[in-house]
Design a protein around this motif. Structure first.
Motif, PDB file in Angstrom:
ATOM      1  N   SER A 203       0.823  -1.220   0.000  1.00  0.00           N
ATOM      2  CA  SER A 203       0.000   0.000   0.000  1.00  0.00           C
ATOM      3  C   SER A 203       0.854   1.266   0.000  1.00  0.00           C
ATOM      4  O   SER A 203       0.699   2.142   0.853  1.00  0.00           O
ATOM      5  N   ASP A 204       1.758   1.367  -0.974  1.00  0.00           N
ATOM      6  CA  ASP A 204       2.655   2.518  -1.025  1.00  0.00           C
ATOM      7  C   ASP A 204       1.893   3.840  -1.126  1.00  0.00           C
ATOM      8  O   ASP A 204       2.282   4.841  -0.521  1.00  0.00           O
ATOM      9  N   ASN A 205       0.815   3.856  -1.891  1.00  0.00           N
ATOM     10  CA  ASN A 205       0.044   5.093  -2.024  1.00  0.00           C
ATOM     11  C   ASN A 205      -0.602   5.492  -0.705  1.00  0.00           C
ATOM     12  O   ASN A 205      -0.659   6.674  -0.362  1.00  0.00           O
ATOM     13  N   LEU A 206      -1.090   4.508   0.042  1.00  0.00           N
ATOM     14  CA  LEU A 206      -1.670   4.789   1.352  1.00  0.00           C
ATOM     15  C   LEU A 206      -0.599   5.319   2.299  1.00  0.00           C
ATOM     16  O   LEU A 206      -0.838   6.261   3.065  1.00  0.00           O
ATOM     17  N   GLN A 207       0.592   4.725   2.252  1.00  0.00           N
ATOM     18  CA  GLN A 207       1.692   5.213   3.086  1.00  0.00           C
ATOM     19  C   GLN A 207       1.994   6.676   2.791  1.00  0.00           C
ATOM     20  O   GLN A 207       2.149   7.496   3.699  1.00  0.00           O
ATOM     21  N   ALA A 208       2.086   7.002   1.500  1.00  0.00           N
ATOM     22  CA  ALA A 208       2.407   8.376   1.106  1.00  0.00           C
ATOM     23  C   ALA A 208       1.310   9.337   1.532  1.00  0.00           C
ATOM     24  O   ALA A 208       1.583  10.431   2.049  1.00  0.00           O
ATOM     25  N   LEU A 209       0.064   8.926   1.331  1.00  0.00           N
ATOM     26  CA  LEU A 209      -1.066   9.769   1.715  1.00  0.00           C
ATOM     27  C   LEU A 209      -1.049  10.040   3.210  1.00  0.00           C
ATOM     28  O   LEU A 209      -1.209  11.182   3.658  1.00  0.00           O
ATOM     29  N   ARG A 210      -0.813   8.980   4.003  1.00  0.00           N
ATOM     30  CA  ARG A 210      -0.818   9.144   5.461  1.00  0.00           C
ATOM     31  C   ARG A 210       0.403   9.924   5.933  1.00  0.00           C
ATOM     32  O   ARG A 210       0.312  10.725   6.867  1.00  0.00           O
ATOM     33  N   ALA A 211       1.546   9.700   5.295  1.00  0.00           N
ATOM     34  CA  ALA A 211       2.751  10.438   5.683  1.00  0.00           C
ATOM     35  C   ALA A 211       2.594  11.924   5.386  1.00  0.00           C
ATOM     36  O   ALA A 211       2.969  12.775   6.201  1.00  0.00           O
ATOM     37  N   ASN A 212       2.034  12.249   4.223  1.00  0.00           N
ATOM     38  CA  ASN A 212       1.811  13.657   3.887  1.00  0.00           C
ATOM     39  C   ASN A 212       0.805  14.294   4.834  1.00  0.00           C
ATOM     40  O   ASN A 212       0.978  15.435   5.278  1.00  0.00           O
ATOM     41  N   SER A 213      -0.248  13.550   5.147  1.00  0.00           N
ATOM     42  CA  SER A 213      -1.235  14.046   6.100  1.00  0.00           C
ATOM     43  C   SER A 213      -0.609  14.202   7.483  1.00  0.00           C
ATOM     44  O   SER A 213      -0.854  15.184   8.190  1.00  0.00           O
ATOM     45  N   GLY A 214       0.233  13.225   7.855  1.00  0.00           N
ATOM     46  CA  GLY A 214       0.867  13.256   9.170  1.00  0.00           C
ATOM     47  C   GLY A 214       1.835  14.411   9.335  1.00  0.00           C
ATOM     48  O   GLY A 214       1.858  15.072  10.377  1.00  0.00           O
ATOM     49  N   LYS A 215       2.637  14.674   8.308  1.00  0.00           N
ATOM     50  CA  LYS A 215       3.599  15.776   8.442  1.00  0.00           C
ATOM     51  C   LYS A 215       2.871  17.120   8.465  1.00  0.00           C
ATOM     52  O   LYS A 215       3.323  18.060   9.134  1.00  0.00           O
ATOM     53  N   THR A 216       1.726  17.207   7.772  1.00  0.00           N
ATOM     54  CA  THR A 216       0.916  18.426   7.856  1.00  0.00           C
ATOM     55  C   THR A 216       0.362  18.595   9.266  1.00  0.00           C
ATOM     56  O   THR A 216       0.344  19.704   9.815  1.00  0.00           O
TER      57      THR A 216
END
Length: 281
Positions: A203-216
């Motif tokens: 789930s690389d896309n989910l990881q990226a989505l959550r990481a971007n949301s998390g850093k925000t």
């Protein structure tokens, strides 16, 4: 074989921790120059392009050490720019463009100004170009820029950015006795969940989505915790050995701002396309 792998992980952990202890007080530009000299910078690059062929567990060892020692976060030249070049540039230009990127980490970013060097996102024609010394190198095909930006990224770099924000938020919350502890705990739990997916290469896309949301989220947390006085970072007096208050936090915020803007633009484009699709139906 497993024992040999465990020893390799231990050696890498000792190497990266020793590196961080020695260099984590450097500014971002100098720090990444030292990382490159030590062959530690190209986190998830293939060996033929200068990477060390690390698997996900090895990458995570590096990510955690960098965050724990409050080292500079990976710039978007590495988290987004390098994957775009690796996957979309012509074979003849690839190695050259990656070396140019490494030499310009503090300058290159994804932007919308055709006069600036770096990775130019032409939003009118939906194209991506590397601009270097007034030369343009197209990445991929015209009309697919948003798709490429949403597809090619370094999850390792994104996780390092996110975890760095979590650790800074945790320390700030404890120091200032803020009321944001539950939010920090929530981000820590979310990171652990993404860590498992990262190690499983799922789930690389989910990881990226959550990481971007998390850093925000951590950006917002840190901003609230340090307040206006902390945001207005002033130069310390000449000859003073005292560093400005919240220096690392402000550097994190400055580093993450352009990346948040890019994410917001991509989200707006996606929402606009979805709206058009609904209207056409």
């Amino acid at each position: 074989m497993r024992n040999k792998q465990r020893e390799a992980y231990k050696d890498l952990e000792a190497e990266i921790r020793s590196f961080c202890e020695l260099h984590n007080s450097l500014d971002a530009r100098a720090f990444f120059e030292e990382m490159e000299r030590a062959s530690l910078l190209r986190l998830d690059w293939p060996e033929e392009l200068g990477g060390r062929g690390w698997d996900r567990r090895a990458q995570l060892i590096v990510i955690k050490a960098l965050a724990e020692y409050e080292c500079p976060i990976f710039p978007d030249a590495l988290s987004s720019g390098a994957p775009l070049i690796i996957n979309l540039s012509s074979l003849g230009d690839r190695a050259f463009l990656l070396e140019r990127l490494i030499n310009n980490l503090s300058i290159w970013r994804i932007h919308a100004n055709p006069g600036n060097e770096g990775i130019f996102w032409d939003q009118e024609e939906s194209s991506l170009y590397v601009i270097d010394n007034r030369e343009k190198y197209q990445l991929g095909e015209t009309g697919l820029a948003e798709e490429y930006l949403a597809k090619y990224f370094s999850n390792g770099c994104l996780l390092q950015q996110w975890l760095s924000g979590i650790i800074l938020s945790r320390k700030l919350s404890q120091t200032l006795k803020g009321s944001n502890e539950n939010e920090v705990i929530e981000e820590e739990i979310n990171f652990l969940a993404m860590e498992k997916l990262f190690l499983a290469s799922e789930s690389d896309n989910l990881q990226a989505l959550r990481a971007n949301s998390g850093k925000t989220k951590t950006y917002q947390l840190i901003t609230r915790l340090i307040g206006y006085d902390g945001m207005a970072r002033k130069s310390w007096e000449a000859g003073s050995n005292e560093l400005p208050k919240f220096l690392k936090e402000c550097l994190f915020l400055e580093s993450i701002e352009s990346q948040i803007s890019l994410d917001e633009n991509l989200i707006k484009d996606r929402l606009y396309e979805e709206s058009l699709d609904k209207d056409e139906r």
